[in-house]
Design an enzyme around this catalytic site. Structure first.
Site, PDB file in Angstrom:
ATOM      1  N   HIS A 191       0.816  -1.220   0.000  1.00 47.17           N
ATOM      2  CA  HIS A 191       0.000   0.000   0.000  1.00 47.17           C
ATOM      3  C   HIS A 191       0.840   1.257   0.000  1.00 47.17           C
ATOM      4  O   HIS A 191       0.399   2.306  -0.446  1.00 47.17           O
ATOM      5  CB  HIS A 191      -1.047  -0.076   1.102  1.00 47.17           C
ATOM      6  N   ARG A 298     -10.998   3.105  -2.687  1.00 50.30           N
ATOM      7  CA  ARG A 298     -10.541   2.341  -1.517  1.00 50.30           C
ATOM      8  C   ARG A 298     -10.879   3.125  -0.248  1.00 50.30           C
ATOM      9  O   ARG A 298     -10.069   3.914   0.245  1.00 50.30           O
ATOM     10  CB  ARG A 298      -9.023   2.122  -1.594  1.00 50.30           C
ATOM     11  N   ARG A 334     -15.921   0.759  -2.720  1.00 53.94           N
ATOM     12  CA  ARG A 334     -15.610  -0.533  -2.110  1.00 53.94           C
ATOM     13  C   ARG A 334     -15.710  -0.388  -0.601  1.00 53.94           C
ATOM     14  O   ARG A 334     -15.182   0.573  -0.034  1.00 53.94           O
ATOM     15  CB  ARG A 334     -14.187  -0.979  -2.489  1.00 53.94           C
ATOM     16  N   GLU A 435     -10.651 -11.774  -5.681  1.00 51.79           N
ATOM     17  CA  GLU A 435      -9.235 -11.606  -5.356  1.00 51.79           C
ATOM     18  C   GLU A 435      -8.713 -12.721  -4.450  1.00 51.79           C
ATOM     19  O   GLU A 435      -7.588 -12.683  -3.990  1.00 51.79           O
ATOM     20  CB  GLU A 435      -8.972 -10.223  -4.734  1.00 51.79           C
ATOM     21  N   ASN A 458      -3.984  -7.767  -7.386  1.00 55.17           N
ATOM     22  CA  ASN A 458      -2.936  -7.583  -6.365  1.00 55.17           C
ATOM     23  C   ASN A 458      -3.012  -8.692  -5.317  1.00 55.17           C
ATOM     24  O   ASN A 458      -2.005  -9.304  -4.958  1.00 55.17           O
ATOM     25  CB  ASN A 458      -3.093  -6.233  -5.660  1.00 55.17           C
ATOM     26  N   ASP A 459      -4.224  -8.922  -4.823  1.00 54.53           N
ATOM     27  CA  ASP A 459      -4.380  -9.980  -3.821  1.00 54.53           C
ATOM     28  C   ASP A 459      -4.459 -11.353  -4.475  1.00 54.53           C
ATOM     29  O   ASP A 459      -3.942 -12.328  -3.933  1.00 54.53           O
ATOM     30  CB  ASP A 459      -5.629  -9.723  -2.969  1.00 54.53           C
ATOM     31  N   ARG A 469       2.532  -9.798  -1.034  1.00 53.58           N
ATOM     32  CA  ARG A 469       2.716  -8.705  -1.986  1.00 53.58           C
ATOM     33  C   ARG A 469       3.647  -7.612  -1.475  1.00 53.58           C
ATOM     34  O   ARG A 469       4.129  -6.786  -2.252  1.00 53.58           O
ATOM     35  CB  ARG A 469       1.351  -8.121  -2.374  1.00 53.58           C
ATOM     36  N   CYS A 506      -9.290  -4.399 -11.589  1.00 44.67           N
ATOM     37  CA  CYS A 506      -8.895  -3.158 -10.909  1.00 44.67           C
ATOM     38  C   CYS A 506      -7.558  -3.296 -10.179  1.00 44.67           C
ATOM     39  O   CYS A 506      -7.089  -2.346  -9.564  1.00 44.67           O
ATOM     40  CB  CYS A 506      -9.982  -2.699  -9.948  1.00 44.67           C
TER      41      CYS A 506
HETATM   42  C1  PEP Z   1      -6.406  -5.908  -5.431  1.00 46.59           C
HETATM   43  O1  PEP Z   1      -6.208  -6.687  -4.494  1.00 46.59           O
HETATM   44  O2  PEP Z   1      -6.048  -6.137  -6.610  1.00 46.59           O
HETATM   45  C2  PEP Z   1      -7.064  -4.616  -5.206  1.00 46.59           C
HETATM   46  C3  PEP Z   1      -7.391  -3.817  -6.200  1.00 46.59           C
HETATM   47  O3  PEP Z   1      -7.291  -4.247  -3.927  1.00 46.59           O
HETATM   48  P1  PEP Z   1      -6.161  -3.699  -2.917  1.00 46.59           P
HETATM   49  O4  PEP Z   1      -4.929  -3.412  -3.711  1.00 46.59           O
HETATM   50  O5  PEP Z   1      -6.736  -2.484  -2.290  1.00 46.59           O
HETATM   51  O6  PEP Z   1      -6.008  -4.840  -1.963  1.00 46.59           O
HETATM   52 MG    MG Z   2      -7.220  -6.455  -2.646  1.00 46.53          MG
END
Ligand code: PEP
Ligand code: MG
Length: 582
Positions: A191, A298, A334, A435, A458-459, A469, A506
């Protein structure tokens, strides 16, 4: 000149003086001292060193008394180092001959010693490097005295080099003075990296240990496009980077108008490109780049830097800003995705030191376990939905029972609002993030119960490939090009098509132009990306035809090694849309 490689986290190139943040955030304000100040600077150094020695004597005495001789011996070792005449001579000669400031000279000499020790195979001696860092810190504390500076009090542009920056520290960076940053820790989709992108500050994370090689004040180049940190660049390198920076600026400027054109393929298929945001302040970035709406808001970042509960009105006010900025476009809100590396100020409130927070009580699980918190947010979402094209999305759904529970709460909240006579919209589209691998595997079942999917790569990557990650030690395992990821996306899109459920991607993957033809070829018809990438992504969409993208996706799916997929996609992008390749 020293070149270090890390993970590119936020694009762009910046050149400026280094500000090294140690654990105590000391900043060395000047690399050089004036010629006529050399003697007085040496006196200042000796005075500071003497103070350090007196402190160490006192610490040794106390440790001997309270803990025993073996603990006192630690300070004795520090004292021996501090009193070493060779050390003082070394630092003084740097001040005299090179006109370095005492702070810079001391840091340089001590870090060099520490580095030599660290390189020794003898682990006892290697650990003594830590003692040298302690000594450096003590000496700098005395030399800098009241001048110790915090990140929030910068007065001149710097490049920040740190072991790590928390998401809240990153969010607090002043763009006026922080040109770029590089950290030893962190991963591409941590993040901190996402926030760097939000602030549009070039950034590199996961460089590994390098702070011992810098003292502060040196010129540093941060190449956020290629993940290179260059310390003390030579003239030729500086000139090359200045030229590259100018070229990259001109590419960005050239692509900028494309953001405002329709995002439609050569054969007329619309692929809207939405923006991902963390703060309402980013709405302007989205508007300037031509976002077709907000595909991921977010909302957990509302909690950043605050241990205070957020009220329904706090939520409503933030959401209202977003909806008002995009009055006739989709806005996907979200629900809270608190947990893991996000919003550490809330850790005490919510996490109670869970051993493995990425697999713990995070995201929708946390919302479902704290119904009052969740309902407060849901009320605000339903209320703001009366003002625009608002959609609600649940993160980290891993089972149907969880989705149904979340939908049930949404229903309860709309009944409460109706009873209270508050204005709201109850029939807003309900979506979920895909995810977690279990959600991708069960996409057929989920598709019957939601209005849209949004794939959170991402997740999805971290849970599928078992690679945190945010951990640079496993960054080579964390790979969006992995054939397993391609197959999971294909599964989700196929299931969604069967039930006529729209799918967005996303995660950061969709912001990377080389993946755009692949995602379109797999059947994705909406993308949500970091605002900076909107023009590039639209440029790729506008250069593509659907049959060509389909064929590309089929060929990518035939490859069974991530690096082959990656090379193939790079090569194809160069053919399809060379203007986005820097
Ligand atoms: C993801 O996990 O791809 C996502 C968009 O959410 P975040 O990055 O906020 O976990
Ligand atoms: Mg995520």
């Amino acid at each position: 000149m020293l070149v270090k490689r890390g993970i590119p986290a936020s694009p762009g190139v910046a050149i400026g003086p280094a500000l090294v943040l140690g654990s105590e955030d000391f900043r060395i304000p000047n690399q050089f001292t004036k010629v006529d100040a050399v003697e007085s600077e040496i006196l200042r150094l000796r005075y500071a060193l003497e103070k350090v020695c007196r402190e160490l004597e006192e610490q040794q005495r106390l440790a001997n008394e309270r803990l025993g001789q073996q603990y006192g011996a630690i300070f004795e070792a520090h004292l021996l180092m501090a009193r070493d005449p060779k050390l003082l001579a070394d630092i003084e000669s740097k001040i005299r001959k090179r006109r370095y400031s005492p702070e810079f000279a001391a840091s340089l000499v001590l870090r060099r010693h520490a580095r030599k020790l660290k390189e020794l195979s003898n682990s006892y001696l290697a650990e003594r490097a830590t003692d040298i860092f302690d000594l450096e810190k003590n000496l700098l504390r005395h030399l800098l005295g009241e001048q110790r500076e915090e990140l929030s009090q910068l007065t001149a542009p710097v490049v920040v080099l740190a072991h790590d920056l928390t998401p809240s520290e990153t969010a607090g960076l002043n763009k006026q003075f922080v040109l770029a940053f590089a950290t030893e820790g962190g991963g591409r989709t941590s993040h901190t990296a996402i926030l760097a992108g939000a602030l549009e500050i070039p950034a590199i994370v996961g460089v590994g240990s390098f702070l011992t090689d810098v003292s502060g004040g040196e010129t540093v180049i941060i190449d956020g496009d290629h993940g290179e940190v260059i310390i003390d660049p030579d003239e030729e390198c500086l000139a090359r980077y200045r030229e590259n920076a100018a070229r990259s600026k001109s590419v960005t400027e050239r692509l900028q108008p494309i953001g405002h054109q329709q995002s439609v393929t050569q054969d007329g298929v619309p692929i809207p490109v939405y923006g991902n945001i963390e703060f309402p302040e980013e709405l302007e970035h989205c508007r300037l780049r031509g976002a077709d709406g907000i595909g991921l808001y977010r909302t957990e970042f509302l909690y950043l830097g605050s241990a205070r509960e957020r009220t329904e009105e706090d939520h409503l006010e933030a959401y209202r800003q977003v909806v008002q900025a995009f009055p006739d476009k989709p806005v996907v809100i979200r629900t809270l995705d608190l947990g893991a590396d996000k919003v550490p100020s809330q850790q005490k409130l919510f996490f109670n030191g869970q051993p493995n927070p990425e697999l713990g009580l995070r995201s929708i699980r946390l919302s479902l376990s704290d119904k009052a918190l969740f309902k407060t947010q849901l009320r605000a979402i339903l209320r703001v939905a009366a003002l625009g094209d608002v959609r609600v999305m649940f993160p980290l759904i891993s089972s149907l029972a969880e989705l149904r529970q979340a939908k049930m709460l949404l229903h309860d909240v709309s009944e409460d609002l109706a009873e209270e006579g508050v204005s709201f919209r109850g029939d807003l589209p309900i979506g979920m993030m895909v995810e977690v691998p279990s959600a991708a595997l069960m996409a057929d079942q989920f598709a019957r119960e939601v209005d849209f999917f949004s794939i959170g790569t991402n997740d999805l990557i971290q849970y599928t490939l078992a690679a945190d990650r945010g951990n640079p030690a496993v960054s080579q395992y964390y790979n969006a090009s992995d054939p397993a990821i391609l197959r999971l996306i294909q599964m989700v899109v196929t299931a969604a098509e069967r039930h006529q459920v729209p799918v967005t991607v996303c995660g950061q993957m969709s912001s990377d132009p080389k993946f755009v033809p692949l995602l379109v070829g797999l059947g994705v018809r909406e993308l949500s990306v970091t605002p900076q990438s909107i023009p590039q992504v639209k440029a790729v969409v506008r250069s593509l035809a659907i049959p060509q993208a389909r064929e590309l996706a089929e060929r990518a799916l035939e490859l069974d090694v991530a690096s082959h997929v990656e090379t193939f996609l790079r090569g194809e992008l160069l053919k399809i849309c060379p203007e986005v390749v820097l």
